[in-house]
Every structure is written in C-alpha cells, then in structure tokens.
Design a protein around this motif. Structure first.
Motif, PDB file in Angstrom:
ATOM      1  N   LEU A 217       0.814  -1.215   0.000  1.00 38.16           N
ATOM      2  CA  LEU A 217       0.000   0.000   0.000  1.00 38.16           C
ATOM      3  C   LEU A 217       0.849   1.267   0.000  1.00 38.16           C
ATOM      4  N   GLY A 218       2.174   1.112   0.059  1.00 39.22           N
ATOM      5  CA  GLY A 218       3.057   2.277   0.059  1.00 39.22           C
ATOM      6  C   GLY A 218       2.933   3.133   1.310  1.00 39.22           C
ATOM      7  N   LEU A 219       2.720   2.474   2.447  1.00 35.12           N
ATOM      8  CA  LEU A 219       2.614   3.207   3.706  1.00 35.12           C
ATOM      9  C   LEU A 219       3.976   3.251   4.396  1.00 35.12           C
ATOM     10  N   LEU A 220       4.284   4.371   5.006  1.00 38.06           N
ATOM     11  CA  LEU A 220       5.365   4.441   6.011  1.00 38.06           C
ATOM     12  C   LEU A 220       6.776   4.170   5.481  1.00 38.06           C
ATOM     13  N   LEU A 221       6.955   3.029   4.798  1.00 37.83           N
ATOM     14  CA  LEU A 221       8.294   2.617   4.382  1.00 37.83           C
ATOM     15  C   LEU A 221       8.599   3.129   2.970  1.00 37.83           C
ATOM     16  N   PRO A 222       9.910   3.317   2.633  1.00 39.96           N
ATOM     17  CA  PRO A 222      10.278   3.738   1.275  1.00 39.96           C
ATOM     18  C   PRO A 222       9.702   2.792   0.214  1.00 39.96           C
ATOM     19  N   ALA A 223       9.368   3.344  -0.965  1.00 39.89           N
ATOM     20  CA  ALA A 223       8.687   2.562  -2.000  1.00 39.89           C
ATOM     21  C   ALA A 223       9.506   1.358  -2.452  1.00 39.89           C
ATOM     22  N   ASP A 224      10.850   1.464  -2.401  1.00 38.85           N
ATOM     23  CA  ASP A 224      11.678   0.363  -2.913  1.00 38.85           C
ATOM     24  C   ASP A 224      12.168  -0.571  -1.789  1.00 38.85           C
ATOM     25  N   THR A 225      11.450  -0.579  -0.673  1.00 36.41           N
ATOM     26  CA  THR A 225      11.868  -1.418   0.469  1.00 36.41           C
ATOM     27  C   THR A 225      12.050  -2.874   0.064  1.00 36.41           C
ATOM     28  N   MET A 226      11.090  -3.400  -0.717  1.00 34.73           N
ATOM     29  CA  MET A 226      11.176  -4.806  -1.118  1.00 34.73           C
ATOM     30  C   MET A 226      11.455  -4.930  -2.618  1.00 34.73           C
ATOM     31  N   SER A 227      12.223  -3.980  -3.161  1.00 32.17           N
ATOM     32  CA  SER A 227      12.570  -4.072  -4.581  1.00 32.17           C
ATOM     33  C   SER A 227      13.473  -5.284  -4.808  1.00 32.17           C
ATOM     34  N   TYR A 228      13.558  -5.731  -6.068  1.00 30.12           N
ATOM     35  CA  TYR A 228      14.342  -6.924  -6.390  1.00 30.12           C
ATOM     36  C   TYR A 228      15.791  -6.816  -5.912  1.00 30.12           C
ATOM     37  N   PRO A 229      16.514  -5.702  -6.221  1.00 30.73           N
ATOM     38  CA  PRO A 229      17.909  -5.634  -5.737  1.00 30.73           C
ATOM     39  C   PRO A 229      18.018  -5.702  -4.212  1.00 30.73           C
ATOM     40  N   HIS A 230      17.101  -5.036  -3.519  1.00 28.02           N
ATOM     41  CA  HIS A 230      17.134  -5.067  -2.049  1.00 28.02           C
ATOM     42  C   HIS A 230      16.942  -6.463  -1.503  1.00 28.02           C
ATOM     43  N   MET A 231      15.905  -7.143  -2.023  1.00 34.56           N
ATOM     44  CA  MET A 231      15.591  -8.468  -1.486  1.00 34.56           C
ATOM     45  C   MET A 231      16.641  -9.500  -1.881  1.00 34.56           C
ATOM     46  N   LEU A 232      17.215  -9.331  -3.098  1.00 32.43           N
ATOM     47  CA  LEU A 232      18.263 -10.256  -3.531  1.00 32.43           C
ATOM     48  C   LEU A 232      19.481 -10.103  -2.619  1.00 32.43           C
ATOM     49  N   ALA A 233      19.856  -8.852  -2.320  1.00 36.44           N
ATOM     50  CA  ALA A 233      21.009  -8.616  -1.440  1.00 36.44           C
ATOM     51  C   ALA A 233      20.722  -9.182  -0.053  1.00 36.44           C
ATOM     52  N   PHE A 234      19.485  -9.013   0.414  1.00 38.58           N
ATOM     53  CA  PHE A 234      19.115  -9.522   1.741  1.00 38.58           C
ATOM     54  C   PHE A 234      19.196 -11.040   1.776  1.00 38.58           C
ATOM     55  N   ALA A 235      18.680 -11.690   0.720  1.00 39.86           N
ATOM     56  CA  ALA A 235      18.652 -13.151   0.677  1.00 39.86           C
ATOM     57  C   ALA A 235      20.035 -13.733   0.423  1.00 39.86           C
ATOM     58  N   ARG A 236      20.998 -12.890  -0.059  1.00 40.74           N
ATOM     59  CA  ARG A 236      22.350 -13.400  -0.302  1.00 40.74           C
ATOM     60  C   ARG A 236      23.231 -13.249   0.930  1.00 40.74           C
ATOM     61  N   ASN A 237      22.808 -12.346   1.831  1.00 33.89           N
ATOM     62  CA  ASN A 237      23.545 -12.157   3.072  1.00 33.89           C
ATOM     63  C   ASN A 237      23.255 -13.351   3.993  1.00 33.89           C
ATOM     64  N   TRP A 238      24.276 -13.882   4.664  1.00 32.68           N
ATOM     65  CA  TRP A 238      24.071 -15.096   5.476  1.00 32.68           C
ATOM     66  C   TRP A 238      23.089 -14.856   6.611  1.00 32.68           C
ATOM     67  N   LEU A 239      23.089 -13.616   7.135  1.00 30.50           N
ATOM     68  CA  LEU A 239      22.169 -13.308   8.232  1.00 30.50           C
ATOM     69  C   LEU A 239      20.727 -13.235   7.705  1.00 30.50           C
ATOM     70  N   GLY A 240      20.571 -12.616   6.533  1.00 27.19           N
ATOM     71  CA  GLY A 240      19.259 -12.526   5.899  1.00 27.19           C
ATOM     72  C   GLY A 240      18.732 -13.898   5.525  1.00 27.19           C
ATOM     73  N   LYS A 241      19.639 -14.723   4.960  1.00 29.32           N
ATOM     74  CA  LYS A 241      19.291 -16.115   4.610  1.00 29.32           C
ATOM     75  C   LYS A 241      18.755 -16.854   5.828  1.00 29.32           C
ATOM     76  N   GLY A 242      19.489 -16.752   6.918  1.00 29.22           N
ATOM     77  CA  GLY A 242      19.097 -17.443   8.151  1.00 29.22           C
ATOM     78  C   GLY A 242      17.743 -16.967   8.644  1.00 29.22           C
ATOM     79  N   PHE A 243      17.526 -15.645   8.585  1.00 25.77           N
ATOM     80  CA  PHE A 243      16.258 -15.081   9.052  1.00 25.77           C
ATOM     81  C   PHE A 243      15.100 -15.595   8.196  1.00 25.77           C
ATOM     82  N   ILE A 244      15.248 -15.521   6.868  1.00 27.64           N
ATOM     83  CA  ILE A 244      14.181 -15.973   5.962  1.00 27.64           C
ATOM     84  C   ILE A 244      13.880 -17.451   6.192  1.00 27.64           C
TER      85      ILE A 244
END
Lengths: 122, 132
Positions: free
Chosen positions: A41-68
């Motif tokens: 809904l584009g509330l509160l958080l920046p519009a690109d919070t879950m953009s492809y580059p952001h989520m890919l970087a998060f999922a490639r980080n070992w800490l992000g991987k573990g969390f997911i």
C-alpha cells in the motif's frame, strides 16, 4: 534380557512448534504489516523497500538467509503441529495419515525454502 | 442377526457451548493464518530465486484487494496469537523462582508482551534503516 526403550519423537515436534510459536509471537504481527500491508500500500516505508535488488542482497547475506529460512520453516512447523492436534477437537480422528500430511507439508516447505535460498546464491 | 448399535453422544459443536473453549478454538485457529502467511512468503522466496520478472509479479500481486484483506485478517490473527502465546506462557514454561518466590503469571505475560512489542518495533526500525 535388556530391551531398548522406544523413545518418543514428540519432543522434536514440540520443540519446533515452540520455536515457531515464539518467533511468530515476537515478529509475526510486524512482518505481516511490513510485507502484506505497508509495502503493497506504500505506507510508512520507502517505496523500494522490497525491490528486487534489495531483497536479492538480503537473501544473499548469510544473516538474511538465516532469518528468511527460520521464519518460513518454523512458522510452517508451528502451524502444522497446532493444526494436527486441533483435528481431534473438530471431530477428526487423526492418525498416521494426518500426521504425515501435516508434518510432511511442513517438511516440503522447509526443503523448498532451503532449495530457493541455495539457488539464490551467496 | 442384528448388529449392535450403541448410542454415541454427538460431540458436534462442543466448543461453542463454553466461552473458554470458544477462545481456545480461536487461538488454535490462528495457526491457519500462520500457515497461509508462511505459504505466501515461501512463494515469494521461490519467485525471488526465479529472477526479477517473477519477483515483481509476486510483489504486484500483493496489491490485490484479496491479498490486502487477507493480510488485514492475518495481522489481527497474529497479534492475537502473540497475546495468547504469552498469556498461556505461565502454564507452558517451568516455574521461575526469583528470590525464593515463584514469579507471578502476570510478570511472565507482561514481560513477554513487552519483549514482543520491542521485537516488532525493533524489526520495523531495522527494515526502515536498511531500506533508506
């Protein structure tokens, strides 16, 4: 004659249930708000919070991987255990088949999550 | 020969007759939302592994009013799960003895809810910090 005592496997499922229940109690509401409401809904958080580059970087980080992985797998094991034990309450006499379906689906989800996280790379 | 047909009392709707069990069924029912939400996240993860186009399609699907509706219900269900999880915690964990006195149920529930609130807003702060 010494007989090997058969040990119950219940503590394993209970531990997974407890871990998932705790994780979802701590982060569940905010996770649902972020991924299901704030970002779409584009509330509160920046519009690109879950953009492809952001989520890919998060999922490639070992800490992000573990969390997911922990979120998806433990949420599934928590729900599977609770639903399996509630079947009796709604009048379904759950046996081995129901157990295999409930825990089997959680296992399938766990394997799929692990596969996707490995496919995404490091 | 006639078969024995013993009377079996119907258990249909047993939980609807007692508010305590209605609450029990509702808090057990939150598991359906936990499972569905985990399924949505798992789908997203698989789409992420498939590449940018697949990910963007999943992300825009979340804007569908049905998904928004589901997530509103899931938000309520998971918030209720958080509440009941810590409400029953005094009975699901071993007794905690502090200074020779058993820690009160209220203290366990209260601190659990405080930690959950902190965890939620901590998560929001981390996501906000990473996305900025």
């Amino acid at each position: 004659m010494k007989q090997e005592r058969k040990r119950s496997n219940a503590p394993i499922f209970w531990a997974l249930f407890g871990a998932g229940g705790m994780l979802s109690a701590l982060f569940g509401p905010m996770l649902v708000f972020i991924t299901g409401l704030a970002v779409p809904l584009g509330l509160l958080l920046p519009a690109d919070t879950m953009s492809y580059p952001h989520m890919l970087a998060f999922a490639r980080n070992w800490l992000g991987k573990g969390f997911i992985f922990a979120i998806i797998a433990l949420f599934l094991w928590h729900a599977a255990h609770r639903i399996f034990h509630s079947l009796h309450d709604i009048g379904i006499h759950a046996g081995t088949g129901a157990k295999l379906i409930c825990y089997g689906l959680a296992m399938l989800g766990t394997v799929l999550a692990a596969y996707a996280l490995l496919a995404i790379g490091f | 020969m006639s078969k024995r047909r013993p009377y079996v009392r119907s258990m249909d709707g047993w939980w609807r007759k007692n508010p305590y069990f209605v609450e029990y069924m509702i808090h057990e029912g939150t598991a359906l939302f936990v499972a569905a939400y985990a399924g949505i996240l798992l789908t997203g993860l698989l789409r992420l592994a498939q590449g940018e186009a697949a990910w963007n399609a999943w992300l825009s699907a979340l804007q569908n009013p049905w998904y928004i509706c589901f997530h509103l219900l899931a938000l309520a269900a998971l918030t209720y799960h958080t509440y009941t999880w810590f409400k029953i915690m005094p009975r699901t964990m071993p007794p905690v003895i502090v200074g020779g006195q058993r820690l009160s149920a209220w203290a366990i529930t209260g601190s659990g809810l405080a930690v959950a609130t902190a965890a939620c807003f901590g998560l929001l702060a981390v996501v906000w910090g990473m996305a900025r």
